[in-house]
Design a protein around this motif. Structure first.
Motif, PDB file in Angstrom:
ATOM      1  N   UNK A 159      -0.933  -5.536   9.326  1.00 29.40           N
ATOM      2  CA  UNK A 159      -0.390  -6.122   8.099  1.00 29.40           C
ATOM      3  C   UNK A 159      -1.477  -6.358   7.065  1.00 29.40           C
ATOM      4  N   UNK A 160      -2.666  -6.718   7.531  1.00 30.10           N
ATOM      5  CA  UNK A 160      -3.781  -6.945   6.619  1.00 30.10           C
ATOM      6  C   UNK A 160      -4.115  -5.682   5.836  1.00 30.10           C
ATOM      7  N   UNK A 161      -4.197  -4.566   6.556  1.00 33.72           N
ATOM      8  CA  UNK A 161      -4.535  -3.302   5.888  1.00 33.72           C
ATOM      9  C   UNK A 161      -3.371  -2.790   5.039  1.00 33.72           C
ATOM     10  N   UNK A 162      -2.153  -2.963   5.531  1.00 37.20           N
ATOM     11  CA  UNK A 162      -1.002  -2.551   4.728  1.00 37.20           C
ATOM     12  C   UNK A 162      -0.929  -3.382   3.450  1.00 37.20           C
ATOM     13  N   UNK A 163      -1.177  -4.678   3.559  1.00 39.56           N
ATOM     14  CA  UNK A 163      -1.142  -5.538   2.383  1.00 39.56           C
ATOM     15  C   UNK A 163      -2.181  -5.136   1.349  1.00 39.56           C
TER      16      UNK A 163
END
Length: 293
Positions: A159-163
């Motif tokens: 989620x961190x990288x997608x965000x």
């Protein structure tokens, strides 16, 4: 010490901001969830489409409440021309988060909807505060918490990288708007690497190739973060756990935009980018059932 004139401007700004904060109270619908749904439909249609893949009831209402909160923050940052008013409005939302967790939400329909969501889901207060401070990925952390997945470190990593990819793609998508307001969302050092000056971006003329090269580098960075997010799920053939898939559907519009940008040779000012992709509904549906983004 403020001059009289400056103090008067500040006082006027605070007054206007308070009107913003509380004027919705008398007009607020009896169902804050309905208000959030309509707000997201009008201002964040991609998220509105994704909402259909959240289970109906509390989870779907919670998703729309979080997305409405995100929309309110984005509108505050983007539409306020007087910095003082913007600062006071942002402070209203910071205070609202504090009051929500003290069971004293302000009578703003989005705040009421978020409060209702906290009664049925363990939404971390720090993630809401971080989102109010414009920290990327925090909204995805909130959505993972809504699904009861806040303790899943691999999902949080993805989620961190997608965000981050989502944030970068949004900046590219909004580049024409920012340029029209004489703002530059692309880092100056990245532009300088391609011989691009601020004025080149503002008018998108004379050095268009340099602007497109800077956009290319920015898009590559966004795509790298997308690839890193997908790498988390390589052990399952790229498939996201079904329970988490509604959260990671946010990657579908990002991937769609980056692919479209590549097809037009990274011309972020092309009019076609501003047009809604009629295939997006199908792509979201397909991503949900393939469990891939």
């Amino acid at each position: 010490m403020l001059s009289f004139r400056a103090a008067r401007r500040c006082s006027s700004a605070v007054s206007q901001a308070k009107k913003f904060s509380y004027s919705t109270a008398a007009e607020a619908p009896t169902d804050p969830a309905a208000y959030c749904r309509e707000l997201v439909r009008k201002h964040d249609y991609e998220s509105f489409l994704i909402s259909k893949f959240w289970p109906a009831g509390q989870l779907q209402d919670g998703y729309l409440a979080i997305k409405a909160f995100s929309t309110e923050l984005a509108m505050t940052q983007d539409n306020v021309s007087v910095p003082t008013i913007g600062a006071v409005r942002m402070q209203f939302w910071r205070d609202a988060v504090r009051d929500i967790y003290a069971d004293k939400p302000p009578r703003h329909p989005v705040a009421l909807a978020i409060h209702r969501t906290t009664q049925s889901a363990n939404l971390p207060a720090d993630a809401l505060v971080a989102h109010a401070e414009s920290v990327s990925s925090s909204v995805l952390y909130l959505l993972l918490a809504l699904r009861g997945l806040s303790g899943a470190e691999d999902l949080a990593h993805a989620a961190s990288h997608l965000g981050t990819a989502q944030t970068l793609a949004t900046l590219l998508w909004s580049l024409p708007h920012h340029a029209s307001q004489r703002r530059l969302p692309i880092p100056l050092d990245l532009c300088a690497r391609h011989g691009v000056k601020q004025e080149d971006v503002f008018r998108h003329g004379g050095n268009a190739n340099g602007v497109d090269a800077a956009v290319y580098d920015f898009a590559v960075l966004a795509n790298d973060h997308m690839l890193t997010a997908r790498e988390v799920f390589k052990g399952t053939g790229g498939k996201v756990p079904a329970v988490a898939m509604p959260v990671f559907l946010a990657g579908v519009p990002v991937a769609t935009f980056l692919a479209q940008l590549e097809r037009i040779n990274f011309d972020a000012f092309a009019r076609s980018l501003a047009m809604r992709d009629w295939r997006l509904s199908w792509k979201i549906w397909s991503g949900y059932y393939r469990r891939m983004f």
